[in-house]
Design an enzyme around this catalytic site. Structure first.
Site, mmCIF file in Angstrom:
data_model
loop_
_atom_site.group_PDB
_atom_site.id
_atom_site.type_symbol
_atom_site.label_atom_id
_atom_site.label_comp_id
_atom_site.label_asym_id
_atom_site.label_seq_id
_atom_site.Cartn_x
_atom_site.Cartn_y
_atom_site.Cartn_z
ATOM 1 N N LYS A 113 -2.747 11.108 7.645
ATOM 2 C CA LYS A 113 -1.357 10.783 7.967
ATOM 3 C C LYS A 113 -0.400 11.203 6.858
ATOM 4 O O LYS A 113 0.688 11.731 7.134
ATOM 5 C CB LYS A 113 -1.224 9.286 8.257
ATOM 6 C CG LYS A 113 -1.964 8.836 9.516
ATOM 7 C CD LYS A 113 -1.870 7.347 9.725
ATOM 8 C CE LYS A 113 -0.475 6.926 10.107
ATOM 9 N NZ LYS A 113 -0.379 5.467 10.344
ATOM 10 N N LYS A 119 -6.484 2.141 1.633
ATOM 11 C CA LYS A 119 -6.364 0.992 2.537
ATOM 12 C C LYS A 119 -7.000 -0.211 1.865
ATOM 13 O O LYS A 119 -7.988 -0.103 1.143
ATOM 14 C CB LYS A 119 -7.057 1.265 3.870
ATOM 15 C CG LYS A 119 -6.701 0.282 4.973
ATOM 16 C CD LYS A 119 -5.239 0.380 5.384
ATOM 17 C CE LYS A 119 -4.926 1.658 6.119
ATOM 18 N NZ LYS A 119 -3.558 1.674 6.680
ATOM 19 N N SER A 144 7.717 3.969 3.621
ATOM 20 C CA SER A 144 7.149 3.463 2.366
ATOM 21 C C SER A 144 7.310 4.493 1.251
ATOM 22 O O SER A 144 7.616 4.142 0.106
ATOM 23 C CB SER A 144 5.667 3.117 2.556
ATOM 24 O OG SER A 144 5.513 1.969 3.367
#
Length: 419
Positions: free
Chosen positions: A100, A112, A353
Site C-alpha cells: 500500500k 503493523k 498519516s
C-alpha cells in the site's frame, strides 16, 4: 529464468500473502535471492503486557510489532486490537502495508502492530493502561525516523493520544512517530474524511475508465457496517440504484431498488439489518445477481474461487482487505471482471498519516482544503499509475499494484547495496 517457488506454509492469511508476492515476483522476473529477503520481516517484536484491571487483578495480553522492510525509509502502519488475530495475521498485514505504501508512493516500508485483546471487554481506563503498556514495551523500535504508528479500527484518536503521551517520556521528538492524533496535539485536518475521499475517488476513477455514470449504475453492496452503509448512502444520493445489500446473516435484494434511507435508519450498531426481514437471500445468491457494480465492504474473506465463478457484476471494488487475492485471479480473469483491489482503493488513510508526519517534519499546519487537495491528487495519480501498468503489462489491477510496489522496493534495496 526459473520461476520462484511459493511458500509451503499452512493455508492461512500469511500463506496467501506470500503466494501473492510470489506471483508478482515471477511476473517481474526477479531472482530467488531478491524474492526471499521480502518473505520474512526485518523485525518482529513479541511482548507480554501485564494489564492491571479495575478490580485489582492482572491479566496478560500478547502484543506484536512487525516491520516488513526498511529499504525506502522508516516503516509505517496501524495498531490493531483484536482477540483472535495472531502472529501470522500481523505479519501478513505488515507485508500488505508495504504494498500500500508503494502504491501510494509514500517513502516508507510497511509495518503493523497487534494487541491481542477485545476492547469491548475493557473499561476506558483499562484501555488507557494497555495503550501505555504497549508503548513502554515497544518504544525502542518506534520513532519519527524509525517506525510510525497510525490509527486503525479501535486504535482511535484517544488511543493514539495516550500512546503519544507515553512515548514523549522516552522520546521528546515523538510527535511525528504517532499519527492519528487530535488537532490539538499535532494531528492533521482531513483524517475524518480520508476513508470516504479514498473510496469516492476510487469509485469515480473506476467509472470514468469504464465509461459509466453513477446515476445509471445498478449496485450491490456486500457488508452493511460503517463502510458499507456509508457507500450505500453515497451512491444512493448520487442517483445509483442499490438493488442488494448483505450483512453477516444474509442478504436483501430488490431488482427495482431497495429503500436505502429505511435500511440506514433501521440497521443496528453492528451493521445488521437483514434480521428485520423474512424474505432474505443467502450471500452467495446475492453475488449471483446481475449488477453493474459490486462493492465488497466486509471485514473477512467472503468471496471464494467457487463464488467468484458465479459473480454477475461487471465491476468489483474491494473496499476492505482480504475479500479477494491473486490466487483467485484465474477464476476472475475467466469471468473478465474489472476488479479494483483493496491495496489501491483504501490508501487514503495511509496517505493522510503520511501527510500528518510530513507536516510535523516541515513544521507546518495545512488547511483542510490543502490536505484534501493533496489526498485527492495522490489518490488519482496512484490510480492512473496502476491502471497504466496493468494495461501495459496486460495484468489485472491487483497484480499491477503488487508489481508496482515490489519493483520500487527491490530497486531501493539495490541502490542501497542490500543484496
Amino acid at each position: 529464468m526459473s520461476k520462484i517457488k511459493g511458500s509451503t506454509e499452512q493455508n492461512d492469511v500469511l500463506f496467501t500473502t506470500k503466494e501473492e508476492f510470489t506471483i508478482a515476483f515471477n511476473k517481474l522476473g526477479y531472482t530467488e535471492k531478491e524474492y526471499l529477503q521480502f518473505m520474512e520481516p526485518t523485525r518482529l517484536v513479541k511482548v507480554t503486557l501485564p494489564l492491571k484491571l479495575d478490580d485489582g487483578s492482572t491479566r496478560l495480553y500478547t502484543a506484536y510489532r512487525v516491520q516488513h522492510h526498511l529499504y525506502k525509509g522508516p516503516t509505517m502502519g496501524g495498531v490493531i486490537c483484536h482477540p483472535t488475530y495472531n502472529e501470522s495475521d500481523v505479519e501478513s498485514l505488515a507485508m500488505i502495508m508495504s504494498i500500500k505504501t508503494g502504491v501510494a508512493n509514500i517513502p516508507f516500508g510497511g509495518a503493523k502492530g497487534l494487541i491481542s485483546c477485545d476492547p469491548r471487554e475493557l473499561s476506558y481506563r483499562e484501555m488507557e493502561r494497555l495503550s501505555r503498556l504497549y508503548i513502554r514495551r515497544m518504544y525502542e523500535t518506534i520513532g519519527t525516523s524509525k517506525d510510525i504508528l497510525t490509527s486503525e479500527g479501535q486504535a482511535n484518536t484517544q488511543m493514539m493520544s495516550w500512546m503519544y503521551d507515553e512515548l514523549s517520556y522516552f522520546d521528546k521528538e515523538s510527535a511525528g512517530a504517532i499519527t492519528g492524533k487530535p488537532l490539538e496535539i499535532g494531528g492533521t485536518y482531513g483524517r475524518e474524511k480520508a476513508a470516504a475521499i479514498s473510496i469516492i475517488t476510487t469509485l469515480n476513477e473506476t467509472l470514468n475508465y469504464n465509461k459509466r455514470e453513477l446515476n445509471e449504475t445498478r449496485v450491490i453492496i456486500q457488508g452493511f457496517g460503517k463502510v458499507g452503509s456509508f457507500l450505500a448512502q453515497y451512491v444512493h444520493q448520487q442517483g445509483a440504484t442499490v438493488i442488494g445489500v448483505s450483512d453477516s446473516y444474509g442478504a436483501l435484494y430488490d431488482e427495482d431498488g431497495l429503500d436505502i434511507d429505511y435500511l440506514l435508519d433501521r440497521r443496528d450498531s453492528f451493521g445488521t439489518v437483514t434480521k428485520l426481514f423474512k424474505n432474505t437471500l443467502k450471500i452467495e445468491e446475492l453475488q449471483g445477481k446481475q449488477c453493474d457494480l459490486l462493492l465488497l465492504a466486509t471485514e473477512q474473506q467472503q468471496v471464494t474461487p467457487i463464488q467468484i465463478e458465479n459473480l454477475a457484476a461487471s465491476i468489483v471494488i474491494e473496499v476492505t482487505n482480504h475479500s479477494l487475492s491473486l490466487t483467485d485471479m484465474p477464476s476472475i480473469n475467466q469471468n473478465e471482471l474489472f476488479i479494483v483491489p483493496h491495496v489501491l482503493a483504501s490508501i487514503g488513510t495511509d496517505i493522510i498519516s503520511y501527510l500528518e508526519w510530513l507536516q510535523y517534519k516541515q513544521g507546518l499546519r495545512w488547511s483542510e482544503a490543502e490536505v484534501e487537495q493533496q489526498l485527492k491528487q495522490r489518490m488519482t495519480q496512484s490510480y492512473q499509475d496502476i491502471y497504466e501498468l496493468a494495461i501495459r503489462r496486460k495484468v489485472n489491477l491487483r497484480l499491477a499494484s503488487f508489481m508496482y510496489s515490489l519493483r520500487s522496493i527491490v530497486e531501493a534495496s539495490r541502490f542501497r547495496g542490500c543484496h
